[in-house]
Design an enzyme around this catalytic site. Structure first.
Site, PDB file in Angstrom:
ATOM      1  N   ASP A   1      40.457  43.038  34.432  1.00 25.61           N
ATOM      2  CA  ASP A   1      41.713  42.815  33.711  1.00 25.61           C
ATOM      3  C   ASP A   1      41.878  43.920  32.678  1.00 25.61           C
ATOM      4  O   ASP A   1      40.890  44.447  32.156  1.00 25.61           O
ATOM      5  CB  ASP A   1      41.713  41.451  33.021  1.00 25.61           C
ATOM      6  CG  ASP A   1      41.752  40.293  34.007  1.00 25.61           C
ATOM      7  OD1 ASP A   1      42.335  40.468  35.094  1.00 25.61           O
ATOM      8  OD2 ASP A   1      41.199  39.225  33.692  1.00 25.61           O
TER       9      ASP A   1
ATOM     10  N   ASP B   1      47.577  39.520  39.009  1.00 25.14           N
ATOM     11  CA  ASP B   1      48.011  38.323  38.281  1.00 25.14           C
ATOM     12  C   ASP B   1      49.524  38.334  38.070  1.00 25.14           C
ATOM     13  O   ASP B   1      50.193  37.300  38.207  1.00 25.14           O
ATOM     14  CB  ASP B   1      47.313  38.236  36.924  1.00 25.14           C
ATOM     15  CG  ASP B   1      45.808  38.132  37.041  1.00 25.14           C
ATOM     16  OD1 ASP B   1      45.337  37.581  38.055  1.00 25.14           O
ATOM     17  OD2 ASP B   1      45.107  38.607  36.138  1.00 25.14           O
TER      18      ASP B   1
END
Length: 208
Positions: free
Chosen positions: A154, A175
């Protein structure tokens, strides 16, 4: 090739490519793991280097992630994070073997379910097809991470002036694709049913 299959492949491959390329850039720009490498060695390092934030700590190993890049000060930073769990770090404390097996099974079941839904869509449901393709691409992007490393990379950090409780969990392009896909599904569900737009039979007057 059927138009529906072509749409699925184009969207899934575009999301997967964007996700992996941006994760490569995150490793390249936000960590020191690829410093001094060139060419295929950088790609190899991207696929093989792990635990760049040294969490959990390993004795004698130093953190390789660097300071965040402040894209929009106080609101949007790029910050390298390794997420071994799901959204918001859920299940990250499970034993490694159990965690990997759990996420592999869940990912495969989810992908199978999404593709089954896609096959059942009608040609008129273009928004639904795009939404399911985005969700598939996002799920596949994170699944690739888990297969290669056992965690998801991330790097997008949204927050409001660093205020407590005003920080969105760090996320990635996969995401984002999943969230956009879910939003499109919700929008489609709010549209009036097609039958409501069909003309009434002759001799039938609309109800007041």
């Amino acid at each position: 090739m059927k138009a529906s299959l072509r749409l699925l492949l184009v969207v899934v491959l575009a999301v997967l490519a964007a996700d992996q390329v941006t994760k490569y850039l995150a490793v390249s720009r936000l960590t020191e793991a690829l410093d001094g490498r060139s060419g295929l060695s950088r790609v190899s390092g991207f696929l093989s280097e792990q635990n760049l934030d040294n969490d959990p700590p390993v004795e004698g190993v130093f953190r390789k992630n660097t300071r965040p890049y402040r894209f929009i000060e106080d609101y949007w930073h790029f910050r390298y994070v390794e997420n071994p769990g799901a959204a918001w770090g859920m299940f990250s404390n499970l034993p490694e073997t159990a965690r990997k097996a759990f996420f592999h099974v869940v990912s495969l079941v989810a992908l199978g379910f999404i593709l089954t839904l896609y096959r059942k869509t009608e040609p008129s449901q273009k928004m639904v097809r795009v939404a399911l393709a985005l969700i598939t691409g996002g799920a596949l992007g994170n699944f690739v991470d888990r297969l290669i490393r056992g965690y998801v990379i991330d790097f997008i950090d949204w927050h409001w002036r660093n205020q407590p409780g005003m920080r969105w969990p760090t996320f990635n392009v996969a995401d984002a694709a999943i969230c956009v896909g879910v939003a499109l599904m919700l929008l489609d569900s709010l549209r009036p049913e097609a039958s409501a737009a069909q003309p009434l039979p002759q001799g039938t007057s609309p109800q007041p």
